[in-house]
Write an enzyme that holds these catalytic residues in place. Structure first.
Site, short mmCIF file in Angstrom:
data_model
loop_
_atom_site.label_atom_id
_atom_site.label_comp_id
_atom_site.label_asym_id
_atom_site.label_seq_id
_atom_site.Cartn_x
_atom_site.Cartn_y
_atom_site.Cartn_z
N LYS A 273 -4.35 -10.52 -6.59
CA LYS A 273 -5.64 -10.85 -5.97
C LYS A 273 -6.71 -9.85 -6.41
O LYS A 273 -6.41 -8.69 -6.69
CB LYS A 273 -5.51 -10.89 -4.44
CG LYS A 273 -5.71 -9.58 -3.74
CD LYS A 273 -5.88 -9.78 -2.25
CE LYS A 273 -6.15 -8.46 -1.55
NZ LYS A 273 -7.54 -8.14 -1.32
N LYS B 183 -10.99 -4.58 -4.13
CA LYS B 183 -11.97 -3.54 -4.40
C LYS B 183 -11.35 -2.17 -4.66
O LYS B 183 -12.03 -1.26 -5.09
CB LYS B 183 -13.02 -3.48 -3.27
CG LYS B 183 -12.50 -3.21 -1.87
CD LYS B 183 -13.68 -3.06 -0.92
CE LYS B 183 -13.53 -3.77 0.40
NZ LYS B 183 -12.54 -3.20 1.32
N LYS C 241 0.83 -1.22 0.00
CA LYS C 241 0.00 0.00 0.00
C LYS C 241 0.85 1.25 0.00
O LYS C 241 0.48 2.26 -0.59
CB LYS C 241 -0.98 -0.01 1.19
CG LYS C 241 -2.03 -1.10 1.04
CD LYS C 241 -3.43 -0.69 1.47
CE LYS C 241 -4.42 -1.71 0.91
NZ LYS C 241 -5.70 -1.76 1.55
P1 ATP Z 1 -8.68 -3.18 -0.45
O1 ATP Z 1 -8.46 -3.34 -1.90
O2 ATP Z 1 -9.36 -1.91 -0.07
O3 ATP Z 1 -7.53 -3.57 0.39
P2 ATP Z 1 -9.99 -5.72 -0.29
O4 ATP Z 1 -10.83 -5.94 -1.48
O5 ATP Z 1 -8.71 -6.44 -0.17
O6 ATP Z 1 -9.82 -4.19 -0.10
P3 ATP Z 1 -10.64 -5.96 2.53
O7 ATP Z 1 -11.65 -5.10 3.20
O8 ATP Z 1 -9.21 -5.63 2.73
O9 ATP Z 1 -10.91 -6.00 0.97
O10 ATP Z 1 -10.91 -7.47 2.86
C1 ATP Z 1 -12.01 -8.00 3.55
C2 ATP Z 1 -11.88 -9.50 3.63
O11 ATP Z 1 -11.94 -10.08 2.32
C3 ATP Z 1 -10.54 -9.98 4.22
O12 ATP Z 1 -10.76 -11.13 5.01
C4 ATP Z 1 -9.74 -10.32 3.02
O13 ATP Z 1 -8.72 -11.26 3.28
C5 ATP Z 1 -10.80 -10.90 2.11
N1 ATP Z 1 -10.42 -10.79 0.71
C6 ATP Z 1 -10.20 -9.64 0.05
N2 ATP Z 1 -9.88 -9.88 -1.23
C7 ATP Z 1 -9.90 -11.24 -1.37
C8 ATP Z 1 -9.64 -12.11 -2.47
N3 ATP Z 1 -9.31 -11.64 -3.65
N4 ATP Z 1 -9.76 -13.45 -2.27
C9 ATP Z 1 -10.10 -13.93 -1.05
N5 ATP Z 1 -10.35 -13.16 0.02
C10 ATP Z 1 -10.25 -11.83 -0.13
#
Ligand code: ATP
Ligand code: LTN
Length: 335
Positions: A199, A202, A117
């Protein structure tokens, strides 16, 4: 609930930043729904964590309610489970300060999420981004949590949480339950549709993820454009065929078909069929969630009442741990 019937505690959180995406659902929310009867569950909307990247105030408020609605629409029950907003329970920030004093700079410097990040947001490498895992440790330890279902990207944060808990307990006695991560391998990392080596996230560009609120047409279009490879063979091989394997994972989980059976059934078919079937499985999974979500979003009074009532339930649990911590470390107690 009496002491003897109390179940072990499960805690997890999602940031109200961006649009909740399919990786959040498959890697996290879906597991919450599968585990929710066996634990005393807290599902937090971690708005304080979201502040580590710049948020538009009105957008943050809206996304907070949207995430509350999505949690409930996905099958979590605000009567049985505790669905609440992190900033409504001030004990999170209070415990985070204490734990800051028990976490080393060296440990935090090794966190890959911080490195990623800070590389992506060079103009805003704030101290909150650095101490993010400490607030996360506070979230978890505050409730004497046993199990934390998360995606693979959060594994390192769970390890530091455990290290801090063990360190604190060694100094002051058994204050914290040492939590276990719950990261089922098959669904731990849903990949981006446009860059399948990364991965799904969002905070990425829109075509790379499926938002839980995407229309069926959008879902179909995004899958049709999903990056695969050029050898036209449907086979599960995440190393060499990350794009195709990612579609297979999504289809297998949401379609309820074992990976080996799925691969046998689709062998010899073109990628168009795989993409169409995956889109259909996603749309079938999302349809009932979206229907409930729309109804919930039309009743903000209900959502607000849930958040208020659930924050009070969470506070009662949080206070118990925080009082114990304050006492153990020697903060002077008023009668
Ligand atoms: P950001 O991009 O803002 O970091 P994010 O999409 O990674 O957001 P988080 O709020 O950080 O979302 O994650 C919420 C939950 O979803 C966490 O448990 C995270 O490990 C899980 N998660 C996020 N992206 C994935 C993915 N691509 N596959 C599996 N689990 C995920
Ligand atoms: N850091 C997590 C969200 C999060 C969390 C938690 C997850 C904050 N606190 C406690 C589990 C338990 C993320 O996915 N970015």
């Amino acid at each position: 609930m009496s002491e003897t019937t109390r179940k072990p505690v499960l805690f997890s959180g999602i940031q109200p930043s961006g649009q909740i995406q399919l990786g959040n659902y498959i890697g996290a929310i879906r597991n919450f729904t599968l585990l929710r009867h066996d634990y005393d569950c807290l599902f937090s909307i971690v708005d304080l964590h979201a502040l580590t990247t710049r948020q538009d105030p009105a957008g943050l408020r809206r996304k907070t309610l949207e995430l509350a609605a999505l949690y409930i629409a996905s099958g979590l029950d605000p009567e049985e489970n505790i669905i609440y907003c992190q900033s409504h329970v001030p004990q999170h920030a209070e415990l985070a300060w204490i734990l800051n004093c028990f976490t080393y700079m060296g440990e935090l410097s090794r966190m890959t999420q911080f490195k990623d990040k800070s590389a992506r947001h060079k103009d805003n490498i704030n101290a909150g981004l650095f101490t993010y895992p400490v607030l996360m440790a506070a979230d978890i330890l505050l409730y004497q949590t046993s199990l934390v279902p998360v995606g693979a990207d959060q594994k390192q944060h769970l390890e530091i949480t455990r290290d801090v808990a063990i360190r604190f307990n060694a100094l002051y006695g058994d204050v914290f339950t040492v939590p276990e991560p719950y990261i089922p391998k098959a669904t731990a990392k849903i990949m981006s549709l446009t860059e399948p080596a990364r991965k799904m996230s969002k905070s990425d560009q829109e075509d790379s993820y499926i938002a839980l609120t995407d229309t069926p047409d959008t879902v179909r279009r995004k899958f049709r454009r999903a990056v695969t490879d050029s050898d036209a063979e449907i086979r599960f091989d995440p190393e060499n065929k990350p794009g195709v394997s990612n579609l297979l994972v999504i289809l297998s989980v949401l379609g309820g078909e074992r990976m080996d059976a799925l691969c046998t059934r689709l062998s010899g078919q073109g990628y168009g069929v795989l993409k169409e079937e995956t889109a259909q499985a996603v749309n079938a999974a999302l349809a009932p969630i979206q229907e409930r979500y729309q109804k919930l979003m039309a009743d903000k009074g209900y959502l607000t009442a849930v958040l208020k009532n659930n924050a009070e339930r969470a506070q009662m649990m949080a206070l118990r741990t925080l009082r114990k911590v304050y006492k153990k470390i020697g903060l002077y107690q008023l009668p």
